[in-house]
Design an enzyme around this catalytic site. Sequence first.
Site, mmCIF file in Angstrom:
data_model
loop_
_atom_site.group_PDB
_atom_site.id
_atom_site.type_symbol
_atom_site.label_atom_id
_atom_site.label_comp_id
_atom_site.label_asym_id
_atom_site.label_seq_id
_atom_site.Cartn_x
_atom_site.Cartn_y
_atom_site.Cartn_z
ATOM 1 N N ASP A 85 42.668 34.299 34.913
ATOM 2 C CA ASP A 85 42.408 32.891 35.242
ATOM 3 C C ASP A 85 42.543 31.959 34.038
ATOM 4 O OD1 ASP A 85 41.795 33.480 37.952
ATOM 5 O OD2 ASP A 85 39.876 34.278 37.277
ATOM 6 N N ARG A 103 47.717 40.508 33.172
ATOM 7 C CA ARG A 103 48.086 39.383 34.043
ATOM 8 C C ARG A 103 48.097 38.085 33.231
ATOM 9 N NH1 ARG A 103 43.551 40.082 38.534
ATOM 10 N NH2 ARG A 103 42.368 40.135 36.583
ATOM 11 N N HIS A 123 34.304 34.649 39.828
ATOM 12 C CA HIS A 123 35.478 35.420 40.301
ATOM 13 C C HIS A 123 36.665 34.450 40.427
ATOM 14 C CE1 HIS A 123 37.791 38.480 42.167
ATOM 15 N NE2 HIS A 123 37.309 38.452 43.397
ATOM 16 N N SER A 163 36.052 40.196 45.777
ATOM 17 C CA SER A 163 36.825 39.917 47.003
ATOM 18 C C SER A 163 37.336 41.207 47.645
ATOM 19 C CB SER A 163 37.978 38.960 46.711
ATOM 20 O OG SER A 163 38.799 39.449 45.678
ATOM 21 N N HIS A 169 35.326 40.073 31.394
ATOM 22 C CA HIS A 169 35.661 40.796 32.630
ATOM 23 C C HIS A 169 34.638 41.898 32.875
ATOM 24 C CE1 HIS A 169 38.022 42.982 35.634
ATOM 25 N NE2 HIS A 169 38.569 41.795 35.853
#
Length: 472
Positions: free
Chosen positions: A408, A362, A307, A277, A353
């Site tokens: 995620d 995160r 993604h 993105s 990743h």
Amino acid sequence: MAFFRGLAAVSRLRSRMGQDATTLGGVRWLQMQSASDLDLRSQLQEMIPEQQDRLKKLKSEHGKVQLGNITVDMVLGGMRGMTGMLWETSLLDPEEGIRFRGLSIPECQKVLPAAVKDGEPLPEGLLWLLLTGKVPTKEQVDALSKELLARSNVPDYVYKAIDALPVTAHPMTQFTTGVMALQVDSEFQKAYDKGMPKTKFWEPTYEDCLNLIARLPQVASYVYRRIFKDGKIISADNTLDYAANFSHMLGFDDPKMLELMRLYITIHTDHEGGNVSAHTGHLVGSALSDPYLSFAAALNGLAGPLHGLANQEVLLWIKTVMEETGSNITTDQLKEYVWKTLKSGKVVPGYGHGVLRNTDPRYSCQREFALKYLPEDPLFQLVSKLYEVVPPILTELGKVKNPWPNVDAHSGVLLNHFGLSEARYYTVLFGVSRSIGIGSQLIWDRALGLPLERPKSVTMEWLENYCKKAAA
Ligand code: CMX
């Protein structure tokens, strides 16, 4: 002792940020601030000439320094490990994870202003940090909250454009349609059409990016309420900060959910420049497409399952595990389920990743949030079990470079706990947050006069011939 260690940490942060002793957090709150101190655009205006000179010097003094060798593997492997882009707002270390302008997530949680005592950072503070490289005061953040509110009005035709789509259209399709409709108002496009000089490009880019960031919660919550709540729209509450107001417009007012939304929006903003993105936004912007066009393109990349759509996939997958095996799933049953997923040709969503080689910070900060607010939640407990079960299995596969969880893997169970259970919507939340990172970098792209992106591509035949010659 702990107090002195704290002071030493703040002083280290200050020196990393290159700030004088009064620029960080509490100390500065005590000082009077001028109107331009509180105005983000004025701050940028001051910084830009210095940064332009810095880039010029870098180019003239070190332009020919080699940064590494490009291998055939890199060309065939999605440009992994190829340094090829300038991205000022954040930097990713494979082991340690993301740093926003030099600050890790735990450091941001410590020094960025919060809405409540010891609470999560306000995303407006991160926007300020990404744009200026400086930790803002609470007054600066409050001023920015107000500025975003003042810019948040969404024209009616945007909602009409969304309404033209069937309500069954994916939330990301509806959201991106809204962003494209917002483009009608682009200040950059208007100024460019009038013949604005290159030195001024950053100014309408700033206006577009701030307007875009300000308006996205309205558009995103409209999409949510249209699809999942019979179109019953909730008006903005102008007393709230950016993330809290977004949560309110979605229909969630629990103070813990407001804190979650502040954390969520903060940590999803930026992840250096190479992810799909961010890179897409930067690439499209390099053609001088305005920020709306650039960001809509970025969102289309975010909507891919490898993604940003992975957050949707994770919750759907976890819920299927629960449905098929019940809530008292054993470790062995879970292992079996993970293998079943892999053997059916699917990836384990939320793990792995392109750059990270360790647990994503995160993920870790969301886990901390869950341990604090929802330790007994059965889905959180399943996510915790997966953290034990999945990495050894992915390692056993032998080909996965990073068996650890990414951002995620965790976000869905937190949102689900507070009632936002519609997984298909999750990537829209990611998108709202990403506007802050991509928008900040777009402003610097234009301020620094970065050129059209145009890497060289080659054919397989070209590579074969090149390799033959190299071997001869
Ligand atoms: N489950 C199963 N297989 C995986 C895997 C996973 N979670 N992660 C990587 N692999 C596989 C790859 O598919 C690849 O297989 P092939 O060689 O057969 O094609 C192999 O392991 C090597 O891949 P890699 O070099 O470790 O990882 P990549 O850089 O190619 O891909 C990513 C990175 C994120 C696409 C991949 O790890 C993945 O598909 N993860 C699951 C989806 C996901 O969580 N995406 C979100 C990432 C964060 C974000 O952008 O939001």
